[in-house]
Design an enzyme around this catalytic site. Structure first.
Site, short mmCIF file in Angstrom:
data_model
loop_
_atom_site.label_atom_id
_atom_site.label_comp_id
_atom_site.label_asym_id
_atom_site.label_seq_id
_atom_site.Cartn_x
_atom_site.Cartn_y
_atom_site.Cartn_z
N SER A 231 -47.50 33.24 -76.48
CA SER A 231 -46.58 33.77 -77.41
C SER A 231 -46.96 35.17 -78.22
O SER A 231 -47.99 35.75 -77.91
CB SER A 231 -46.40 32.96 -79.38
N LYS A 232 -46.70 35.80 -79.12
CA LYS A 232 -45.73 37.43 -79.49
C LYS A 232 -47.17 37.65 -80.47
O LYS A 232 -48.29 38.43 -80.44
CB LYS A 232 -44.89 37.62 -80.29
N ARG A 233 -47.64 36.55 -81.07
CA ARG A 233 -49.58 36.83 -81.57
C ARG A 233 -50.65 36.92 -80.77
O ARG A 233 -51.34 37.23 -81.47
CB ARG A 233 -49.39 35.42 -82.29
N LEU A 238 -47.56 41.49 -76.69
CA LEU A 238 -47.02 43.17 -77.07
C LEU A 238 -47.03 43.85 -75.82
O LEU A 238 -47.72 45.02 -75.20
CB LEU A 238 -47.26 43.16 -78.15
#
Length: 465
Positions: A231-233, A238
């Site tokens: 996930s983006k976390r 990123l």
RNA sequence: GCCCUCAUCGUCUAUCGGUUAGGACAGGAGAUUCUCAAUCUUCAAAGCGGGGUUCGAUUCCCCGUGGGGGCACCA
């Protein structure tokens, strides 16, 4: 046969990450492979979480990766098309028209202020243990989907679902299907996390009296450490980060292609044209893939080493320009002459593992006031006869032939021979004096690029400390 | 809990019933070398378990197990 039309439909509610990038990439590859159309559609119906910054990040990331879109918002040379607008926030009228159609043909109804899609079949009530409430279910056969990657998938969808919220906003399932119909999308290539939604979507197509497009659900990318999908976390998730760190976009793209797809043989590093030629939906894997930053780094290195001198120098300059404002080393590098900058960069190209090493790795070429690492100093001075070597080399510098790496090497070897030493006896102390570092390009190349004067100054100064 | 889905070295993967199960990354060893890398050679490393089908299963089927996803008036 109608041309292939695929779409990538991100929502600007967060940073652009690896998973989204690969979904975009697979859509783009398929479009290019088939000579079709790649559509970018912005799914910005979530007013609370949308942001222009995230929207611009989508454009910037796709551009950086080279995933140009044929239809969609007009940005740079991308976009346009006859099926717009391509932002869902601007398509309210379209959705209303389609909802009215459903209302008119009896496939939708109003309840609690919201509009629900109506499944066809007998209704009955049952208590749902998981949701702790009584729900109305419908007796009907399961939906059968022919997925281009997974084959036949069957799933029962047995509850009516909301398509327009009580506040008047349409929900994802509705707008997604409506737009795919309106934009004449032929293949829906998306993450496996949407597989369970597909039964709803197929019912919607049926409600509109439209034959569903082909579906292709690609496996997910799992996070490198720990359980679950990326996930983006997560660390390294990123796209922005790779761009910032100077990764080569073609390396990242190549790496991403290999996460869930392969050319059918042992090849890994391949030009994008070749990947486009070979890419196809049935050859996409069915199982999830774990992200591996080591392999990405290796891929990046391969591309880095393969860059032509001109290309490498150009990209290095671009990288320095980007970090220039915040880094002293970068600013000094940019201030140097183009020829000198080029010589330094070409010396470093075969040695670094990524662009982000460049400022530190090459800093002393541009900064005469470089620091000498005390640890390295201690180590170098603690071995052999470094001070004598330093003096001998310093004395030989005025007559040393600086015309080429080989000349410098021969000169130092001759010196070594006359003193009963080896080349390796001079190298550590010379490197320390001239660069302050323990590792770097060959000492001969370093001497040549710095030039006799600078080498002399640095060598002399070393004794004074 | 229910539904969907997946399953080969630590990781990414090849194999489309018969192979010494191959490659790549990471790891070990060695070579090369002016440092550090890179490079080259080399070693170690896998078919989740149980049933079938078959002359023969990693490959096909079933059941387990394990992983992943989904189950909203989010997308």
């Amino acid at each position: 046969m109608s041309p292939v039309r695929v779409r990538f439909a991100p929502s600007p509610t967060g940073f652009f990450h690896i998973g989204s990038a690969r979904t975009a990439l697979f859509n783009w590859l398929y479009a290019r492979h088939m000579g079709g159309v790649f559509i970018l559609r912005i799914e910005d119906t979530d007013k609370e979480r949308n942001s222009d910054a995230f929207l611009n990040l989508i454009y910037a990331s796709l551009n950086w990766l080279g995933l140009n879109w044929d239809e969609g918002p007009k940005v740079g040379g991308n976009g346009g098309g006859d099926f717009g607008p391509y932002r869902q926030s601007e398509r309210g009228a379209v959705y209303k028209k389609y909802v009215d159609q459903l209302l008119a043909n009896g496939r939708a109804y109003e309840k609690d202020g919201a509009i629900w899609f109506k499944l066809l079949g007998d209704r009955y009530e049952v208590f749902d243990e998981h949701r702790k409430k009584t729900v109305t279910k419908v007796t009907l056969p399961p939906v059968v989907m022919a997925d281009a990657i997974r084959g036949r998938v069957e799933r029962l969808e047995d509850e009516d679902f909301v398509i327009v919220r009580s506040d008047g906003n349409p929900v994802f399932h509705l707008v997604n299907v409506v737009d795919d119909i309106a934009m004449q999308v032929t293949h829906i290539i998306r993450g496996e996390d949407h597989l369970s939604n597909t039964s709803k979507h197929v019912h919607l197509y049926d409600g509109f009296g439209v034959k569903p497009p082909a579906f292709a659900h690609i496996p997910l990318i799992l996070k490198q450490n720990g359980p679950g999908k990326m996930s983006k976390r997560d660390q390294g998730a990123l796209i922005e980060e790779y761009q910032r760190r100077g990764y080569l976009p073609e390396a990242l793209v190549n790496f991403l292609c290999l996460l869930g797809w392969n050319p059918g043989d042992d090849r890994e590093k391949m030009p994008i044209e070749e990947i486009i030629r070979l890419f196809d939906l049935p050859s996409v894997n069915q199982s999830n893939a774990r992200f591996d930053d080591k392999k990405l780094a290796h891929m990046n290195l391969g591309y880095l080493l393969a860059l032509t001198p001109d290309d490498f120098v150009g990209r290095a300059r671009a990288y320095f320009s980007r970090v220039g404002v915040s880094g002293v080393a970068a600013a000094l590098a940019l201030a140097a002459s183009a020829d000198y900058f080029r010589e330094v960069m070409l010396l470093c190209q075969p040695k670094i593992k990524g662009m982000d090493e460049l400022p530190t790795y090459s800093g002393y070429f541009f900064n005469d006031d470089f620091e000498i690492d005390p640890k390295v100093r201690e180590k170098v001075l603690g071995k052999g006869d470094p001070l004598a070597c330093w003096q001998e080399l310093l004395a030989a510098l005025p007559t040393l032939d600086f015309s080429s790496d080989l000349a410098i090497e021969d000169g130092i070897k001759a010196l070594a021979l006359s003193r009963g030493r080896g080349f390796g006896d001079y190298q550590p102390v010379a490197r320390l004096a001239v660069s302050g570092m323990a590792a770097g390009p060959s000492i001969t190349g370093m001497f040549r690029v710095l030039g006799r004067d600078r080498v002399m100054v640095r060598m002399s100064r070393f004794g004074a400390v």
